[in-house]
Design a protein around this motif. Structure first.
Motif, PDB file in Angstrom:
ATOM      1  N   GLY A   1       0.818  -1.212   0.000  1.00 44.43           N
ATOM      2  CA  GLY A   1       0.000   0.000   0.000  1.00 44.43           C
ATOM      3  C   GLY A   1       0.849   1.258   0.000  1.00 44.43           C
ATOM      4  N   VAL A   2       1.876   1.281   0.855  1.00 47.90           N
ATOM      5  CA  VAL A   2       2.754   2.447   0.928  1.00 47.90           C
ATOM      6  C   VAL A   2       3.439   2.677  -0.425  1.00 47.90           C
ATOM      7  CG1 VAL A   2       4.829   3.406   2.009  1.00 47.90           C
ATOM      8  CG2 VAL A   2       3.148   2.212   3.401  1.00 47.90           C
ATOM      9  N   PHE A   3       3.893   1.590  -1.028  1.00 49.30           N
ATOM     10  CA  PHE A   3       4.568   1.672  -2.327  1.00 49.30           C
ATOM     11  C   PHE A   3       3.641   2.249  -3.394  1.00 49.30           C
ATOM     12  CE2 PHE A   3       5.110  -0.798  -6.352  1.00 49.30           C
ATOM     13  CZ  PHE A   3       6.222  -0.134  -6.828  1.00 49.30           C
ATOM     14  N   VAL A   4       2.429   1.698  -3.486  1.00 52.52           N
ATOM     15  CA  VAL A   4       1.508   2.166  -4.523  1.00 52.52           C
ATOM     16  C   VAL A   4       1.103   3.613  -4.264  1.00 52.52           C
ATOM     17  CG1 VAL A   4      -0.761   1.825  -5.571  1.00 52.52           C
ATOM     18  CG2 VAL A   4       0.687  -0.134  -5.086  1.00 52.52           C
ATOM     19  N   TRP A   5       0.943   3.980  -2.988  1.00 47.30           N
ATOM     20  CA  TRP A   5       0.636   5.374  -2.689  1.00 47.30           C
ATOM     21  C   TRP A   5       1.754   6.262  -3.211  1.00 47.30           C
ATOM     22  CZ3 TRP A   5       2.698   9.652  -0.479  1.00 47.30           C
ATOM     23  CH2 TRP A   5       1.811  10.727  -0.283  1.00 47.30           C
ATOM     24  N   SER A   6       2.977   5.889  -2.841  1.00 42.74           N
ATOM     25  CA  SER A   6       4.122   6.710  -3.187  1.00 42.74           C
ATOM     26  C   SER A   6       4.281   6.843  -4.699  1.00 42.74           C
ATOM     27  CB  SER A   6       5.377   6.074  -2.579  1.00 42.74           C
ATOM     28  OG  SER A   6       6.470   6.918  -2.728  1.00 42.74           O
ATOM     29  N   LEU A   7       4.076   5.738  -5.398  1.00 43.69           N
ATOM     30  CA  LEU A   7       4.300   5.749  -6.846  1.00 43.69           C
ATOM     31  C   LEU A   7       3.094   6.297  -7.611  1.00 43.69           C
ATOM     32  CD1 LEU A   7       6.341   4.818  -9.041  1.00 43.69           C
ATOM     33  CD2 LEU A   7       5.015   2.719  -9.199  1.00 43.69           C
ATOM     34  N   ILE A   8       1.928   5.727  -7.360  1.00 40.70           N
ATOM     35  CA  ILE A   8       0.764   6.003  -8.196  1.00 40.70           C
ATOM     36  C   ILE A   8      -0.056   7.180  -7.668  1.00 40.70           C
ATOM     37  CG2 ILE A   8      -1.322   5.034  -9.220  1.00 40.70           C
ATOM     38  CD1 ILE A   8       1.092   3.570 -10.189  1.00 40.70           C
ATOM     39  N   VAL A   9      -0.423   7.106  -6.379  1.00 41.15           N
ATOM     40  CA  VAL A   9      -1.294   8.156  -5.839  1.00 41.15           C
ATOM     41  C   VAL A   9      -0.573   9.495  -5.866  1.00 41.15           C
ATOM     42  CG1 VAL A   9      -2.522   8.964  -3.800  1.00 41.15           C
ATOM     43  CG2 VAL A   9      -2.578   6.549  -4.409  1.00 41.15           C
ATOM     44  N   ARG A  10       0.695   9.498  -5.464  1.00 43.55           N
ATOM     45  CA  ARG A  10       1.388  10.784  -5.384  1.00 43.55           C
ATOM     46  C   ARG A  10       1.883  11.275  -6.740  1.00 43.55           C
ATOM     47  NH1 ARG A  10       6.568  11.567  -1.685  1.00 43.55           N
ATOM     48  NH2 ARG A  10       7.120   9.793  -2.955  1.00 43.55           N
ATOM     49  N   HIS A  11       2.527  10.369  -7.491  1.00 45.25           N
ATOM     50  CA  HIS A  11       3.202  10.855  -8.692  1.00 45.25           C
ATOM     51  C   HIS A  11       2.394  10.737  -9.976  1.00 45.25           C
ATOM     52  CE1 HIS A  11       6.780  11.855  -6.614  1.00 45.25           C
ATOM     53  NE2 HIS A  11       7.012  10.609  -6.219  1.00 45.25           N
ATOM     54  N   VAL A  12       1.495   9.766 -10.073  1.00 45.65           N
ATOM     55  CA  VAL A  12       0.809   9.557 -11.354  1.00 45.65           C
ATOM     56  C   VAL A  12      -0.600  10.149 -11.357  1.00 45.65           C
ATOM     57  CG1 VAL A  12       0.061   7.863 -13.048  1.00 45.65           C
ATOM     58  CG2 VAL A  12       2.186   7.497 -11.787  1.00 45.65           C
ATOM     59  N   ILE A  13      -1.420   9.753 -10.390  1.00 46.14           N
ATOM     60  CA  ILE A  13      -2.812  10.196 -10.426  1.00 46.14           C
ATOM     61  C   ILE A  13      -3.012  11.505  -9.674  1.00 46.14           C
ATOM     62  CG2 ILE A  13      -5.207   9.570  -9.883  1.00 46.14           C
ATOM     63  CD1 ILE A  13      -4.442   6.684 -10.154  1.00 46.14           C
ATOM     64  N   GLY A  14      -2.343  11.641  -8.544  1.00 43.09           N
ATOM     65  CA  GLY A  14      -2.448  12.893  -7.815  1.00 43.09           C
ATOM     66  C   GLY A  14      -3.458  12.879  -6.683  1.00 43.09           C
ATOM     67  N   ASN A  15      -4.297  11.845  -6.605  1.00 48.85           N
ATOM     68  CA  ASN A  15      -5.199  11.729  -5.464  1.00 48.85           C
ATOM     69  C   ASN A  15      -5.514  10.243  -5.232  1.00 48.85           C
ATOM     70  OD1 ASN A  15      -6.780  12.603  -8.066  1.00 48.85           O
ATOM     71  ND2 ASN A  15      -8.129  11.213  -6.931  1.00 48.85           N
ATOM     72  N   PHE A  16      -6.160   9.969  -4.085  1.00 52.12           N
ATOM     73  CA  PHE A  16      -6.569   8.590  -3.825  1.00 52.12           C
ATOM     74  C   PHE A  16      -7.526   8.149  -4.924  1.00 52.12           C
ATOM     75  CE2 PHE A  16      -5.488  10.172   0.418  1.00 52.12           C
ATOM     76  CZ  PHE A  16      -4.601   9.179   0.814  1.00 52.12           C
ATOM     77  N   ALA A  17      -7.364   6.899  -5.400  1.00 54.51           N
ATOM     78  CA  ALA A  17      -8.184   6.492  -6.538  1.00 54.51           C
ATOM     79  C   ALA A  17      -8.373   4.983  -6.573  1.00 54.51           C
ATOM     80  CB  ALA A  17      -7.532   6.942  -7.842  1.00 54.51           C
ATOM     81  N   GLY A  18      -9.510   4.590  -7.134  1.00 54.24           N
ATOM     82  CA  GLY A  18      -9.799   3.172  -7.282  1.00 54.24           C
ATOM     83  C   GLY A  18      -8.731   2.448  -8.083  1.00 54.24           C
TER      84      GLY A  18
END
Lengths: 322, 296
Positions: B134-151
């Motif tokens: 979860g931490v990894f995906v947050w760091s990579l995807i939520v923060r850098h790619v999508i920009g917010n929490f997402a399905g």
């Protein structure tokens, strides 16, 4: 004509083959890339906190986001205590259950019992948490913990473990939930390990007039020992990283380190789950990622150790051990 | 030489009284049976509570309506059910090809140290704490790619959890396919690719489906990584780039909330989650029995 067809199809299929092999290879590379990226990224994000606090991050137990003082000692302590507690409770039960499945149960009973215990592993962590939260924790507070306090609490040194107010949501309850959750893991691997003990070892022992207990004690367990230790370590690794169930029963309130198991605490994983979305500063976030890096590295090391031990027992050449 | 003497020589122990040895054996037998019973009893106890406390929560609204605001009675967990299904679908699309490809590589192409390294990596990923994923995906995807929490981020986290399960079961199942089948196919001049796609995979189909369903069942119950990626949502959401509800998150939020009605709903949602997982397993069994019938 057929040769022509064959030649044609062979030509095109060769091209298809190498393309196919390459795409399969690239898919197989994804897990490797993923793991490397995961470790690298967590390291990168954790670095600001690790660089700023250094060893203090592991040795102090203040966790103060406002004044930016971060020390994870209490969380590491909580993680170690609850996981060890779970391990100590689960391992004898799991090995007992594995022995039952591998050496005692009649054949018709083996399947259903093994299936039932494996179902325990299929139940999601959050449901253990729910059950622990509403059923186990109240029971611990009202009955089990007062009982432990009255009986074991009176013993001089050991008693310190069972002192203080009984709250129900504490290290002891978390350890108990973890024991239940790692029971199926340890059982199923132990069962495989015990089964891999060659039959002639058991038969030889029984042929000498040994009882079943003696057969297990002197022929099965010595042979299976490294594998059983491996199974326990895998259970430990699972307990360390377990999040939701523990978060719901451990109390999440204290950064004190006291000997009493009745203290509400925190584990590394439960801090991450609780505070991750609250981290409003870079350094706070970095400190939480550092916790998850510690957790990750410890569980990677444990997994490697366990797999080596289990593989050595189940696949090892015969007659190497006594 | 008497048996007891032999034993005492073998064991190097002095205690050879037959009565005592038999007693120890009996006590041990009781302990062994007890430990197996405890395992079974725990499962029974869990299921008992989930059904007892969860059943009262189930009604039509529970499956069709969205959660209502604080304290208002009624409402349901429909967004969470749909959210879990959407994320599982996307996770399957991402995770199954990778897992299956890895399994095929390990059995059909992989040799030596390189394959060993991939197998080892897959094992290590299986042992990762899910919260770290979860931490990894947050760091990579939520923060850098999508920009917010997402399905979508939640689905990626679930896919990472699925990959090792699919890969390991695929490897085991493909290994069960007899080499004679491969040889026969290759001897007929069929290409490697066609052999794998048209002979090996169909033969192992049932096992592959089982592995996939196991992975889906496991991913469907994951909570911790979703808290950090999909976050949860009280509303119906079909946009994968927005925060999305999921059954496990809903259970957590209801359980730690202050209202009795929420607690009942948490048990109800647990019953639904267990029901979904059980249905998936039963479907697999059904598929397994059907295709083995066909094969005959």
């Amino acid at each position: 004509m057929s040769a022509e067809l064959l030649g044609q199809s062979r030509g095109s299929s060769h091209q298809g083959d190498s393309l196919f092999e390459r795409s399969i290879l690239s898919l197989a590379f994804v897990p490797v890339g993923l793991l490397l990226l995961l470790v690298a990224l967590l390291w990168y994000d954790a670095w600001p906190a690790l660089a700023r606090y250094g060893v203090r991050f592991f040795t102090t137990n203040t966790w103060d986001p406002v004044f930016e003082n971060f020390g994870a000692a209490a969380f590491i302590y909580g993680t170690v205590i609850t996981s060890l507690l779970g391990l100590v409770i689960a391992t004898p039960l799991a090995i007992g259950a594995a022995l039952f499945l591998a050496a005692y149960a009649p054949e018709w009973l083996q399947g259903p019992v093994a299936f039932t215990i494996e179902l325990l592993a299929a139940i999601p962590s959050i449901i253990y948490g729910l059950w622990g939260f509403f059923v186990l924790a109240p029971l611990m507070r009202s009955t089990v913990e007062p009982f432990l306090k009255e009986t074991l609490g009176a013993i001089p040194i050991l008693g310190a473990l069972f002192s203080g107010p009984t709250i129900g949501k504490d290290l002891l309850t978390a350890g108990l939930i973890l024991a239940i959750m790692i029971l199926p893991t340890i059982t199923s691997i132990s069962r495989e390990v015990i089964r891999s003990v060659p039959d002639n070892q058991r038969e030889g022992m029984l042929g000498l007039g040994a009882t079943r207990f003696e057969m297990i004690r002197y022929a099965v367990l010595p042979y299976a020992r490294p594998g059983l230790i491996g199974a326990a370590i895998l259970g430990l690794a699972r307990a360390l990283g377990e999040t939701m169930a523990v978060t719901m029963v451990i109390g999440n309130s204290s950064t004190r380190i006291t000997p009493s198991l009745f203290t509400p605490g925190y584990t590394l994983a439960s801090v991450i789950a609780n505070q991750f979305t609250e981290a409003d500063k870079e350094i706070y976030f970095s400190a939480i990622v550092a916790l998850s890096l510690v957790l990750l590295l410890v569980s990677l090391v444990l997994n490697v150790m366990a797999r080596v031990l289990v593989a050595r027992t189940t696949r090892g050449p015969l007659g190497v051990r006594n | 030489m008497e048996a007891s003497t032999v034993i005492s020589l073998t064991l190097g122990k002095t205690d050879t009284s037959l009565k005592r040895r038999k007693l120890v054996d009996q006590i041990f037998t009781i302990l062994v049976v007890l430990s197996a019973l405890i395992g079974v009893a725990i499962l029974a106890l869990l299921l008992f509570y989930i059904i007892l406390r969860g059943a009262p929560a189930l009604n039509v609204a529970f499956f069709t309506e969205r959660p209502l605001p604080y304290g208002e009675p009624g409402g349901g967990v429909a967004p969470a059910i749909l959210g879990t299904l959407q994320m599982l679908a996307v996770a399957a699309l991402l995770g199954i090809p990778i897992g299956l490809g890895t399994g095929i590589y390990l059995v059909e192409f992989g040799h030596g140290r390189f394959a060993e390294a991939i197998r080892f990596t897959v094992d290590l990923i299986a042992g990762l704490p899910s919260i770290s994923v979860g931490v990894f995906v947050w760091s990579l995807i939520v923060r850098h790619v999508i920009g917010n929490f997402a399905g979508l981020a939640g689905a990626i986290a679930l896919a990472i959890i699925m990959v090792p399960i699919v890969a390991r079961t695929a490897e085991e199942m493909l290994r069960l396919v007899p080499d004679t089948l491969r040889e026969a196919s290759l001897a007929l001049g069929v290409s490697r690719r066609r052999t794998i796609l048209n002979v090996v995979l169909p033969t192992a189909r049932t096992g592959l489906v089982t592995g996939t369903v196991l992975a889906l069942a496991r991913a469907g119950g994951e909570t911790a990584p979703l808290l950090l990626t999909a976050l949860g949502n009280q509303f119906f959401n079909f946009d994968l780039l927005q925060p999305m509800a999921a059954l496990p998150i809903q259970i957590y939020n209801y359980a730690v909330g202050p209202y009795e009605d929420w607690h009942t709903k948490a048990w109800g949602a647990s019953l639904v989650l267990i029901g979904v997982i059980a249905t998936l397993s039963l479907l697999t069994r059904w598929a397994t029995s059907r295709s083995s019938f066909k094969a005959r």
